[in-house]
Scaffold this motif. Structure first.
Motif, short mmCIF file in Angstrom:
data_model
loop_
_atom_site.label_atom_id
_atom_site.label_comp_id
_atom_site.label_asym_id
_atom_site.label_seq_id
_atom_site.Cartn_x
_atom_site.Cartn_y
_atom_site.Cartn_z
N MET A 36 0.74 -1.12 0.05
CA MET A 36 -0.03 0.42 -0.20
C MET A 36 0.77 1.41 0.06
SD MET A 36 -3.08 0.73 2.34
CE MET A 36 -3.87 2.75 2.25
N GLY A 37 0.54 2.02 -0.68
CA GLY A 37 1.23 3.55 -0.63
C GLY A 37 0.30 4.01 -1.45
N CYS A 38 1.61 5.31 -2.39
CA CYS A 38 0.49 6.75 -2.83
C CYS A 38 0.73 6.62 -4.37
CB CYS A 38 1.26 8.15 -1.95
SG CYS A 38 1.10 9.64 -2.34
N ALA A 39 0.23 6.89 -5.08
CA ALA A 39 0.03 6.98 -6.84
C ALA A 39 1.48 8.34 -6.26
CB ALA A 39 -1.63 7.69 -7.07
N ARG A 40 1.04 9.02 -6.30
CA ARG A 40 2.39 9.70 -6.65
C ARG A 40 3.89 9.69 -6.80
NH1 ARG A 40 2.38 13.65 -3.57
NH2 ARG A 40 1.13 12.44 -1.97
N GLY A 41 4.33 8.41 -5.56
CA GLY A 41 5.22 8.04 -5.27
C GLY A 41 5.99 6.73 -6.34
N MET A 42 6.97 6.75 -6.33
CA MET A 42 7.49 5.73 -7.03
C MET A 42 7.43 4.23 -7.29
SD MET A 42 12.54 6.75 -7.14
CE MET A 42 11.87 5.63 -8.51
N GLU A 43 6.81 4.26 -5.96
CA GLU A 43 6.19 2.51 -5.70
C GLU A 43 5.29 2.00 -6.58
OE1 GLU A 43 4.38 5.34 -2.46
OE2 GLU A 43 6.34 4.91 -3.50
N SER A 44 4.60 3.40 -7.28
CA SER A 44 3.23 3.32 -8.27
C SER A 44 3.77 2.63 -9.10
CB SER A 44 2.74 4.73 -8.62
OG SER A 44 3.92 5.58 -9.13
N THR A 45 5.12 2.27 -9.59
CA THR A 45 5.40 1.94 -10.81
C THR A 45 6.39 0.95 -10.39
OG1 THR A 45 6.97 3.72 -11.35
CG2 THR A 45 5.56 4.15 -12.19
N LEU A 46 7.14 0.88 -9.32
CA LEU A 46 7.78 -0.36 -9.67
C LEU A 46 7.71 -1.36 -8.40
CD1 LEU A 46 10.49 2.36 -7.24
CD2 LEU A 46 11.33 0.82 -9.69
N VAL A 47 6.29 -1.35 -7.82
CA VAL A 47 5.92 -2.43 -7.37
C VAL A 47 5.45 -2.96 -8.01
CG1 VAL A 47 3.53 -2.78 -4.91
CG2 VAL A 47 5.47 -1.36 -5.51
N PRO A 48 4.30 -2.67 -8.80
CA PRO A 48 3.68 -3.68 -10.46
C PRO A 48 4.80 -4.19 -11.02
CG PRO A 48 2.34 -1.15 -10.04
CD PRO A 48 3.60 -1.55 -8.93
N LYS A 49 5.62 -3.40 -11.34
CA LYS A 49 6.62 -3.72 -12.07
C LYS A 49 7.09 -5.15 -11.75
CE LYS A 49 11.42 -3.12 -13.84
NZ LYS A 49 11.87 -1.92 -13.38
N GLU A 50 6.86 -5.51 -10.55
CA GLU A 50 7.82 -6.93 -9.75
C GLU A 50 6.06 -7.77 -8.91
OE1 GLU A 50 11.04 -7.72 -8.75
OE2 GLU A 50 11.18 -5.57 -10.00
N GLY A 51 5.54 -7.54 -9.69
CA GLY A 51 3.99 -8.56 -9.60
C GLY A 51 3.37 -8.39 -8.48
N TYR A 52 2.98 -7.68 -7.16
CA TYR A 52 2.69 -7.36 -6.54
C TYR A 52 1.52 -6.07 -6.21
CZ TYR A 52 6.89 -9.15 -4.50
OH TYR A 52 8.22 -9.79 -3.98
N ARG A 53 -0.03 -6.75 -5.77
CA ARG A 53 -0.80 -6.31 -5.98
C ARG A 53 -0.81 -4.64 -5.21
NH1 ARG A 53 -7.03 -7.66 -4.53
NH2 ARG A 53 -7.77 -5.75 -4.33
N LEU A 54 -1.11 -3.62 -5.76
CA LEU A 54 -0.81 -2.33 -4.83
C LEU A 54 -2.13 -1.48 -4.73
CD1 LEU A 54 1.67 -0.22 -3.76
CD2 LEU A 54 1.38 1.13 -6.34
N TYR A 55 -2.28 -1.06 -3.27
CA TYR A 55 -2.84 -0.39 -2.77
C TYR A 55 -2.51 0.51 -3.24
CZ TYR A 55 -5.05 -4.93 -1.28
OH TYR A 55 -6.00 -6.31 -1.57
N LEU A 56 -3.71 2.16 -3.32
CA LEU A 56 -2.65 3.64 -3.54
C LEU A 56 -4.41 4.18 -2.98
CD1 LEU A 56 -2.32 3.74 -7.64
CD2 LEU A 56 -0.48 3.90 -5.65
N ALA A 57 -3.46 5.01 -2.16
CA ALA A 57 -4.38 5.96 -1.63
C ALA A 57 -3.72 7.65 -1.64
CB ALA A 57 -4.39 5.59 0.34
N GLU A 58 -4.52 8.85 -1.67
CA GLU A 58 -3.78 9.61 -1.07
C GLU A 58 -3.70 10.83 -0.12
OE1 GLU A 58 -5.51 14.52 -3.37
OE2 GLU A 58 -6.91 12.71 -2.95
N VAL A 59 -2.35 10.77 0.16
CA VAL A 59 -1.46 10.79 1.26
C VAL A 59 -0.65 12.04 1.21
CG1 VAL A 59 -0.97 10.20 3.07
CG2 VAL A 59 -1.38 8.59 1.94
N TYR A 60 -0.22 12.86 1.75
CA TYR A 60 0.55 14.30 1.38
C TYR A 60 1.35 13.86 2.35
CZ TYR A 60 -2.51 15.66 -2.36
OH TYR A 60 -2.78 15.31 -3.88
N GLY A 61 2.59 14.62 3.26
CA GLY A 61 3.76 15.29 3.90
C GLY A 61 3.11 16.10 4.33
#
Length: 368
Positions: A36-61
């Protein structure tokens, strides 16, 4: 077994999570691993590339200087926590592993609300705001370096020093074979890296260093400009009269295959991201460190000082950085092989080679 990883924003937060997840997947092929991460973060591309399911939420610092903006930030966070709580209630993971960044806050806090075990991993010597805020809820806090513990007062009993996972390719590359493969001769090899995104300050200084090296030809040098610096760096070098065709011993590129170049070089000039320093230590490379002053809570300075205070690196802060100072530091080290070897040896002594195993051992008790 079910594990939810959460964290991101930058590769520094998501890559350790991916490394840990990969170890678990290799050991337990039936493990259900999600992120689970943020759509604006690098996880949005790196995680699916490795084949894992990714949940996204809108979060800001949170922004300490813009209180009005923080009203929106708090509203988004409340919504993200609600979403995370729903996801966790349905997924029912054995453990939630948070690797820092504001992207991890919602899922970790939701896990606390649902009494799901929480393991945090902190990559930097100076813990980030998310880990410091979430420490009270964690069952364990895994640290890359022991210096982090002094900033987590009251939670020392939860802390374990485990290091940072190192890519297998980094450890497999051999110096002599890599030098032959890359076509280096017997002269010293300098590897300089301006960070994955690039740094105009570092690139501008390195341009002057490379021009000076092109006249003296004492060393071989590979400079990695980073994503945003490639075109500007080549234009700047051309303006300074540097001709690439006349200087085959100097290579300027946006990106390199790091394992071979790191193995082949005699010294590294680098920013102080946690992953970069872990690889420098693991390969026993002497380094000149230039911490970025633009990162959250100046954490790169604290990362770099863990090496400098042990005699395992030299640091030049960006405010003091000039081409002459960097060139002189390189010349001083490369002309003194005993000192160069001593710094590299001390860096190697700081390395933790079994980080993956240590992390797995800390997570394993929560897995069913």
């Amino acid at each position: 077994m079910k594990i939810l990883f959460t964290g991101g924003g930058t590769a520094g937060h998501i890559n350790p999570a991916l490394a840990i997840a990969g170890d678990i997947r290799r050991a337990h092929a039936d493990a259900d691993i999600r992120f689970m991460g943020c759509a604006r973060g690098m996880e949005s591309t790196l995680v699916p590339k490795e084949g894992y399911r990714l949940y996204l939420a809108e979060v800001y610092g949170f922004d300490r200087k813009n209180l009005l903006r923080n009203v929106k930030v708090a509203a988004c966070l409340a919504k993200a926590i609600k979403k995370a709580k729903k996801i966790l209630s349905e997924f029912k993971p054995d453990v939630v592993v948070g690797t820092g960044g504001y992207a991890c806050f919602a899922a970790v806090y939701a896990a606390h609300m649902l009494n799901i075990p929480i393991v945090l991993h902190e990559q930097n010597a100076f813990p980030g705001m998310a880990v410091k805020r979430l420490a009270k809820y964690a069952d364990k806090i895994l640290l890359t370096v022991p210096e982090s513990m002094k900033y987590l007062k009251g939670y020392e009993s939860k802390c374990r020093v485990v290091g940072l996972p190192i890519r297998h390719e980094i450890m497999a590359a051999a110096p002599s074979a890599s030098r032959i493969k890359l076509g280096f001769d017997g002269r010293p090899v300098v590897l300089s890296v301006a960070g994955s995104l690039g740094s105009s300050v570092v690139n501008e200084v390195l341009a002057d260093v490379l021009v000076r090296e092109s006249r003296e030809k004492k060393w071989q040098h590979v400079h990695v400009t980073g994503k945003s610096g490639s075109a500007g760096m080549k234009e700047l070098l051309a303006q300074k009269g540097f001709a690439a065709a006349d200087n085959p011993q100097i290579k300027v590129t946006e990106y390199i295959d790091m394992p071979d170049y790191l193995a082949a070089c005699d010294i590294v000039v680098s920013r102080c991201g946690a992953n970069a320093l872990a690889e420098i230590k693991a390969t026993g490379k002497p380094s000149i460190l230039i911490p970025s002053p633009w990162v959250a809570e100046n954490h790169q300075y604290y990362n770099g000082m863990t090496l400098v205070s042990a005699g395992a690196a030299v640091m030049i802060e960006e405010k003091d950085l000039t081409a002459d100072k960097l060139y002189d530091a390189l010349e001083d080290l490369l002309s003194n092989r005993d000192r160069l070897d001593s710094i590299g040896k001390k860096a190697l002594e700081l390395a933790i080679f079994d980080a993956n195993e240590r992390i797995m051992n800390e997570i394993q008790p929560y897995l069913r």
